[in-house]
Design an enzyme around this catalytic site. Structure first.
Site, PDB file in Angstrom:
ATOM      1  N   GLY A   1      44.317  38.431  46.659  1.00 16.19           N
ATOM      2  CA  GLY A   1      43.748  37.101  46.976  1.00 16.19           C
ATOM      3  C   GLY A   1      44.361  36.697  48.288  1.00 16.19           C
ATOM      4  O   GLY A   1      44.407  35.641  48.723  1.00 16.19           O
TER       5      GLY A   1
ATOM      6  N   SER B   1      41.367  42.429  47.056  1.00 20.57           N
ATOM      7  CA  SER B   1      40.916  41.335  47.857  1.00 20.57           C
ATOM      8  C   SER B   1      39.470  42.025  47.708  1.00 20.57           C
ATOM      9  O   SER B   1      39.025  42.804  49.475  1.00 20.57           O
ATOM     10  CB  SER B   1      41.552  41.372  49.195  1.00 20.57           C
ATOM     11  OG  SER B   1      42.280  40.826  49.077  1.00 20.57           O
TER      12      SER B   1
ATOM     13  N   GLY C   1      38.895  40.204  41.848  1.00 19.70           N
ATOM     14  CA  GLY C   1      39.770  38.832  41.578  1.00 19.70           C
ATOM     15  C   GLY C   1      38.532  37.694  42.582  1.00 19.70           C
ATOM     16  O   GLY C   1      37.510  37.655  42.061  1.00 19.70           O
ATOM     17  N   GLY C   2      38.600  37.531  43.062  1.00 26.27           N
ATOM     18  CA  GLY C   2      37.668  35.437  43.737  1.00 26.27           C
ATOM     19  C   GLY C   2      37.040  36.232  44.263  1.00 26.27           C
ATOM     20  O   GLY C   2      35.184  35.464  43.746  1.00 26.27           O
TER      21      GLY C   2
ATOM     22  N   ASN D   1      37.766  39.659  37.594  1.00 22.75           N
ATOM     23  CA  ASN D   1      38.621  38.937  36.742  1.00 22.75           C
ATOM     24  C   ASN D   1      38.524  37.376  37.245  1.00 22.75           C
ATOM     25  O   ASN D   1      38.753  37.482  38.765  1.00 22.75           O
ATOM     26  CB  ASN D   1      40.311  39.013  37.021  1.00 22.75           C
ATOM     27  CG  ASN D   1      41.614  38.303  36.748  1.00 22.75           C
ATOM     28  OD1 ASN D   1      41.339  37.485  36.028  1.00 22.75           O
ATOM     29  ND2 ASN D   1      42.464  38.614  37.302  1.00 22.75           N
ATOM     30  N   TRP D   2      38.204  36.432  36.328  1.00 25.94           N
ATOM     31  CA  TRP D   2      38.236  35.260  36.926  1.00 25.94           C
ATOM     32  C   TRP D   2      39.299  33.817  36.996  1.00 25.94           C
ATOM     33  O   TRP D   2      38.944  33.338  37.855  1.00 25.94           O
ATOM     34  CB  TRP D   2      36.995  34.762  36.313  1.00 25.94           C
ATOM     35  CG  TRP D   2      35.680  34.668  36.072  1.00 25.94           C
ATOM     36  CD1 TRP D   2      35.066  36.113  36.439  1.00 25.94           C
ATOM     37  CD2 TRP D   2      34.545  34.477  35.128  1.00 25.94           C
ATOM     38  NE1 TRP D   2      34.033  36.324  36.228  1.00 25.94           N
ATOM     39  CE2 TRP D   2      33.360  35.632  35.141  1.00 25.94           C
ATOM     40  CE3 TRP D   2      34.310  34.064  34.050  1.00 25.94           C
ATOM     41  CZ2 TRP D   2      32.143  36.176  34.628  1.00 25.94           C
ATOM     42  CZ3 TRP D   2      33.455  33.602  33.664  1.00 25.94           C
ATOM     43  CH2 TRP D   2      32.026  34.524  33.804  1.00 25.94           C
ATOM     44  N   LYS D   3      40.042  34.846  36.844  1.00 25.55           N
ATOM     45  CA  LYS D   3      42.015  34.289  36.821  1.00 25.55           C
ATOM     46  C   LYS D   3      41.446  32.810  36.121  1.00 25.55           C
ATOM     47  O   LYS D   3      40.381  32.327  35.278  1.00 25.55           O
ATOM     48  CB  LYS D   3      42.122  33.544  38.112  1.00 25.55           C
ATOM     49  CG  LYS D   3      42.078  35.324  38.897  1.00 25.55           C
ATOM     50  CD  LYS D   3      42.652  35.087  39.980  1.00 25.55           C
ATOM     51  CE  LYS D   3      42.993  36.399  40.565  1.00 25.55           C
ATOM     52  NZ  LYS D   3      43.929  36.976  41.874  1.00 25.55           N
TER      53      LYS D   3
ATOM     54  N   GLU E   1      47.358  46.961  42.218  1.00 28.37           N
ATOM     55  CA  GLU E   1      47.293  45.937  42.699  1.00 28.37           C
ATOM     56  C   GLU E   1      48.008  46.006  43.194  1.00 28.37           C
ATOM     57  O   GLU E   1      49.037  44.969  42.460  1.00 28.37           O
ATOM     58  CB  GLU E   1      46.368  45.133  41.808  1.00 28.37           C
ATOM     59  CG  GLU E   1      45.296  45.439  40.740  1.00 28.37           C
ATOM     60  CD  GLU E   1      45.197  43.814  39.840  1.00 28.37           C
ATOM     61  OE1 GLU E   1      43.569  43.968  40.834  1.00 28.37           O
ATOM     62  OE2 GLU E   1      45.302  43.185  39.699  1.00 28.37           O
TER      63      GLU E   1
END
Ligand code: PEP
Length: 253
Positions: free
Chosen positions: A175, A215, A236-237, A9-11, A169
């Site tokens: 994050g 994370s 994510g990140g 997920n690149w947000k 999640e």
């Protein structure tokens, strides 16, 4: 057995150049494991989806969207329909990501409409659920996750439900650099699977993929994936680094 599924997920990150570059770097880095039993998807911002779909057209990497609206078309300024996402080559869509629940204030009822409309529109929804740190501290994890799953899936027939992937999640792990321990993740995943068995029967529960997100990094992916009820990872990140995302996929096959 359930096929592992790793989604990035690149947000609200990347731009028209770096989105395509990141997609290509991921695709090249995974070329040698194409054909291995793992599903991989990247989830760029809406405006870069078409370009990323184009960049990945010759690769077995799916593309998803981070959100969707539940109406097919019409006077809904600013919204994007399942049909539009399908039209540009999207396969998956996130529904109820914690940032939409807690920043944009989406409700379980709205998320449920999005899940249902996505399936009707030919998309595969990834329904995200997870508790806040206060809720975990108050021993409310099970109650919160159960409510989000039940309300998110309300009214879905078994046929429709079979298109759904779930993602656990914990909000406190997204994050923040704090990851749920593999045991904490397994405990909630197992509870979710039991709940799905109650709602849809044991066979569908055994077939349903439940991803962990929060994370995830190259150095914790393998141990999370070793848990019996962890069938994949929502990243994510770390999905913004081709090197890290590739390492996470490799740790999962
Ligand atoms: C996410 O965006 O779904 C997520 C899990 O983010 P991160 O990996 O950065 O915690």
């Amino acid at each position: 057995m359930r096929k592992p599924f790793i989604a990035g997920n690149w947000k609200m990150n990347t731009d028209s150049y770096t989105s395509v570059q990141l997609a290509k770097d991921v695709a090249h880095g995974l070329e040698d494991i194409a054909g291995h039993p793992v599903d991989v998807a990247v989830i760029p911002p809406f405006v870069y989806i078409s370009a990323v779909v184009g960049a990945l057209s010759t690769y077995q990497i799916a593309v998803g969207a981070q959100d969707v609206y539940f109406e097919h078309k019409g006077a809904f300024t600013g919204e994007i329909s399942p049909a539009m996402l399908k039209d540009i080559g999207c396969a998956y869509v996130l529904c109820g990501h914690s940032e939409r629940r807690h920043v944009i204030k989406e409700t379980d009822e709205l998320i449920n409409k999005k899940v249902s409309a996505s399936i009707s529109g030919g998309l595969l929804p990834i329904l995200c659920v997870g508790e806040l740190i206060e809720e975990r501290k108050a021993n409310k994890t099970e109650e919160v996750v159960k409510r989000q799953v039940e309300k998110g899936l309300a009214g879905l027939s078994p046929e429709k439900f079979s298109a759904v992937t779930l993602a656990y999640e914990p909000v406190w792990a997204i994050g923040t650099g704090l990851t749920a321990t593999p045991q904490q993740a397994q405990e909630v995943h197992s509870m979710i699977r039991q709940l799905i068995a109650k709602l849809y029967g044991n066979q569908l529960a055994q077939e349903t993929r439940i991803l962990y997100g929060g994370s995830v990094k190259p150095d914790n992916a393998a141990e999370l994936m070793r848990q019996q009820d962890v069938d994949g990872l929502l990243v994510g990140g770390a999905s913004l680094s081709a090197k890290d995302f590739i390492a996470i996929v490799r740790a999962s096959v």
